[in-house]
Design an enzyme around this catalytic site. Structure first.
Site, PDB file in Angstrom:
ATOM      1  CG  ASN A  13      -2.185  -0.851   0.916  1.00 32.75           C
ATOM      2  OD1 ASN A  13      -3.064  -0.470   0.153  1.00 32.75           O
ATOM      3  ND2 ASN A  13      -2.229  -2.040   1.508  1.00 32.75           N
ATOM      4  NE  ARG A  90       3.554   0.027  18.689  1.00 34.21           N
ATOM      5  CZ  ARG A  90       4.110  -0.506  19.769  1.00 34.21           C
ATOM      6  NH1 ARG A  90       4.835  -1.586  19.673  1.00 34.21           N
ATOM      7  NH2 ARG A  90       3.976   0.060  20.953  1.00 34.21           N
ATOM      8  CG  HIS A 108      -9.544  -4.049   8.462  1.00 33.53           C
ATOM      9  ND1 HIS A 108      -8.594  -4.539   9.332  1.00 33.53           N
ATOM     10  CD2 HIS A 108     -10.534  -4.978   8.421  1.00 33.53           C
ATOM     11  CE1 HIS A 108      -8.999  -5.700   9.805  1.00 33.53           C
ATOM     12  NE2 HIS A 108     -10.165  -5.991   9.272  1.00 33.53           N
TER      13      HIS A 108
HETATM   14  C1  GRF Z   1      -3.307  -4.720   3.937  1.00 31.39           C
HETATM   15  O1  GRF Z   1      -4.083  -5.775   3.509  1.00 31.39           O
HETATM   16  C2  GRF Z   1      -4.106  -3.790   4.819  1.00 31.39           C
HETATM   17  O2  GRF Z   1      -5.463  -3.847   4.575  1.00 31.39           O
HETATM   18  C3  GRF Z   1      -3.826  -4.301   6.197  1.00 31.39           C
HETATM   19  O3  GRF Z   1      -2.522  -4.801   6.179  1.00 31.39           O
HETATM   20  C4  GRF Z   1      -2.163  -5.142   4.851  1.00 31.39           C
HETATM   21  C5  GRF Z   1      -0.887  -4.418   4.550  1.00 31.39           C
HETATM   22  O4  GRF Z   1      -0.341  -4.820   3.320  1.00 31.39           O
HETATM   23  N1  GRF Z   1      -4.031  -3.265   7.179  1.00 31.39           N
HETATM   24  P1  GRF Z   1       0.919  -4.062   2.732  1.00 31.39           P
HETATM   25  O5  GRF Z   1       2.007  -4.101   3.791  1.00 31.39           O
HETATM   26  O6  GRF Z   1       0.503  -2.671   2.393  1.00 31.39           O
HETATM   27  O7  GRF Z   1       1.309  -4.864   1.520  1.00 31.39           O
END
Ligand code: GRF
Length: 201
Positions: A13, A90, A108
């Site tokens: 992300n 966290r 999420h």
């Molecule tokens: C994602 O699926 C997000 O929804 C959740 O943790 C994951 C993080 O993935 N909170 P990345 O580290 O961004 O690949």
């Protein structure tokens, strides 16, 4: 506007956010990426793009509140206006939430309020839902309980594993999160109680 991304892991992300900034789809400066894990690949991604990568070790602080105060201090030093949680493992303390109220977002991998907390994808699969998805929301004191900004559904197929479903959800996340961030930057998110409307504030 100055952004900070907080991430504990892989950082896909984060990568989507960096790409969106490069393409001008997010019009802001990513001031710093902070992680509670020294080995988080997210830190490497930041460095690869010339973005400051900061590891803050929770063990260097006497407790959660002190750790969060440590993060707040670093954010203040860099004039951060908006805090983006991207796989940050966290729960933020009430002090942190109060300090940046309305200026912290999380993503999420489920359709909240279903399956909050850890392993949202596994929870959904184990429950047997036919549709899941992802949620971008403001962060409040609870666990994945803040007002919902954007949500999108994805289908769950019979042969899905946690990996294949998470992959499908990730693809949507990478589109949804940058969009939500830019909407906030443009002042287009209006909160009325729990409900978040898209339009001028
Ligand atoms: C994602 O699926 C997000 O929804 C959740 O943790 C994951 C993080 O993935 N909170 P990345 O580290 O961004 O690949």
């Amino acid at each position: 506007m100055n952004l900070a991304v907080l991430a504990s892991g892989y950082g896909s992300n984060l990568q989507a956010i960096i790409n969106a900034i490069h393409k001008g789809e997010i019009r802001a400066n990513l001031a710093v990426v902070i992680s509670d894990r020294e080995d988080a690949y997210a830190l490497q991604r930041a460095k690869d793009h010339g973005i400051e990568a900061l590891f803050l070790n929770p063990r260097d602080y006497p407790g959660r509140d002190a750790y969060d105060r440590g993060i707040i201090e670093q954010l203040r030093l860099r004039g951060v206006d908006l805090v983006i949680l991207a796989g940050f493992m966290r729960l933020l303390t009430p002090r942190f939430v109060a300090e940046f109220r309305g200026k912290i977002m999380n993503i999420h991998p489920s359709l909240l309020p279903a399956f909050p907390g850890l392993e949202g994808v596994k929870q959904a699969l184990d429950y047997g839902v036919k549709v899941s998805g992802c949620t971008v929301h403001f962060v409040d004191e609870g666990l994945d309980t803040g007002p919902i900004i954007l949500q999108e559904a994805v289908p769950v197929f019979d042969n899905d594993t946690e990996e294949t479903l998470h992959q499908r959800i990730h693809a949507v996340e990478h589109r949804l999160y940058p969009r939500a961030i830019q909407l906030l930057i443009e002042g287009k998110l209006r909160l009325e109680g729990r409900r978040c409307f898209l339009g001028a504030t």
